[in-house]
Design an enzyme around this catalytic site. Structure first.
Site, mmCIF file in Angstrom:
data_model
loop_
_atom_site.group_PDB
_atom_site.id
_atom_site.type_symbol
_atom_site.label_atom_id
_atom_site.label_comp_id
_atom_site.label_asym_id
_atom_site.label_seq_id
_atom_site.Cartn_x
_atom_site.Cartn_y
_atom_site.Cartn_z
ATOM 1 N N PRO A 67 -20.407 44.869 -48.907
ATOM 2 C CA PRO A 67 -20.811 45.752 -50.003
ATOM 3 C C PRO A 67 -21.904 46.730 -49.583
ATOM 4 O O PRO A 67 -22.882 46.338 -48.945
ATOM 5 C CB PRO A 67 -21.323 44.795 -51.072
ATOM 6 C CG PRO A 67 -21.263 43.430 -50.518
ATOM 7 C CD PRO A 67 -20.601 43.456 -49.198
ATOM 8 N N GLU A 68 -21.712 47.989 -49.926
ATOM 9 C CA GLU A 68 -22.682 49.029 -49.585
ATOM 10 C C GLU A 68 -23.277 49.573 -50.895
ATOM 11 O O GLU A 68 -23.026 49.019 -51.961
ATOM 12 C CB GLU A 68 -21.990 50.128 -48.769
ATOM 13 C CG GLU A 68 -21.273 49.580 -47.531
ATOM 14 C CD GLU A 68 -20.530 50.646 -46.721
ATOM 15 O OE1 GLU A 68 -20.968 51.805 -46.713
ATOM 16 O OE2 GLU A 68 -19.493 50.302 -46.125
ATOM 17 N N ARG B 196 -18.219 33.762 -47.004
ATOM 18 C CA ARG B 196 -18.609 33.590 -45.597
ATOM 19 C C ARG B 196 -20.044 33.099 -45.436
ATOM 20 O O ARG B 196 -20.506 32.920 -44.318
ATOM 21 C CB ARG B 196 -18.361 34.897 -44.841
ATOM 22 C CG ARG B 196 -16.853 35.215 -44.834
ATOM 23 C CD ARG B 196 -16.549 36.551 -44.232
ATOM 24 N NE ARG B 196 -16.812 36.564 -42.803
ATOM 25 C CZ ARG B 196 -16.612 37.634 -42.030
ATOM 26 N NH1 ARG B 196 -16.161 38.741 -42.557
ATOM 27 N NH2 ARG B 196 -16.875 37.577 -40.745
#
Ligand SMILES: [Zn+2]
Length: 274
Positions: free
Chosen positions: A2-3, A116
């Site tokens: 995510p940016e 993750r």
């Protein structure tokens, strides 16, 4: 990962209560976790004590961090590779990746879903401890072409890795760097201090245009569990190797720059000796 547009979308959703209760005004009453390594500063036992009964004042973003200003200190969450934040009633069974759950005083959880497990949670008296080293926010008024020109001239680095450097500009990752450079018509290997005035302006415009396009579509849902964004259907070059460039129809190529896959149109973004 995510940016800026994805993190901003999550912050807005939690602040406004788009997919559950709005968070400002609620208090934390506890934490459950299957992954204590989410908690870095402080570690879990101290975190548990300090978060107890803290009231959420707001939900904001700085760079790729979600920032929750509290009545005492700030909670910061970095989603890293695959994290997402969602709301669910506390009595609802946690999902497979809901490794950390923050319990709220209204019977709901803020759940940190993190397939993750690279995400990080901090609770700090002064948020600048973690945010102080970040570069400027590219969508704020202070980020002017003049400022960008100064920052670029201070470095002799390739544009792509420089854009990914959070101390240079905050919030940009692999997707938006590739998109911004394509809009700007600049090759990812160009040296930062080789840009002319028009090129600096093109990069400034490209960075903002790419991020605003992402925000407009609620970010991208790609490589991670973030749901809702659909900017992935509007990529110009990112992930489109072998497909035609939307500007000129040439085939988009993929190169590796600093170990990161990088997508470009060599016709629109010519390589120049620098
Ligand atoms: Zn092109």
């Amino acid at each position: 990962m995510p940016e800026l547009p994805e993190v901003e979308t999550i912050a807005r959703t939690l602040r406004e209560g788009v997919l559950g209760p709005a968070l400002p005004g609620l208090r934390f009453i506890g934490v459950s976790t299957r992954w204590p390594r989410h908690f870095t500063s402080p570690r879990l036992p101290t975190f548990r004590k300090r978060i107890q009964n803290r009231r959420i004042l707001d939900v904001t973003r700085r760079g790729k961090y979600l920032v929750f200003p509290l009545d005492e200190g700030s909670l910061l969450i970095h989603l890293r590779m695959s994290g997402d934040l969602l709301l669910a009633p506390t009595d609802q069974e946690p999902g497979r990746f809901d490794h950390t759950r923050f319990h709220l005083d209204n019977g709901w959880d803020l759940r940190f879903s993190d397939a993750r497990k690279f995400g990080r949670v901090s609770l700090v008296p002064d948020k600048e401890q973690l945010l102080g080293s970040l570069g400027p926010e590219p969508l704020e008024a202070g980020f002017t072409p003049k400022l960008l020109a100064e920052l670029l001239a201070d470095h002799h680095r390739m544009l792509k890795p420089l854009l990914l450097d959070q101390s240079f500009i905050a919030g940009i990752g692999n997707i938006y760097a590739d998109e911004a450079l394509h809009i700007a018509g600049l090759h990812p290997l160009r040296r930062s201090d080789s840009l002319g005035e028009d090129e600096v302006h093109a990069l400034w415009h490209g960075v903002r245009e790419a991020l605003l396009a992402g925000l407009k579509h609620n970010g991208a849902s790609i490589d991670w569990v973030y749901r809702g964004g659909e900017f992935q259907n509007h990529f110009r070059v990112y992930g489109r190797e072998g497909e035609p460039c939307p500007e000129c129809g040439s085939t988009i190529t993929r190169i590796v720059v600093g170990q990161r896959g990088t997508h470009l149109c060599v016709h629109c973004q010519p390589e120049v000796e620098t």
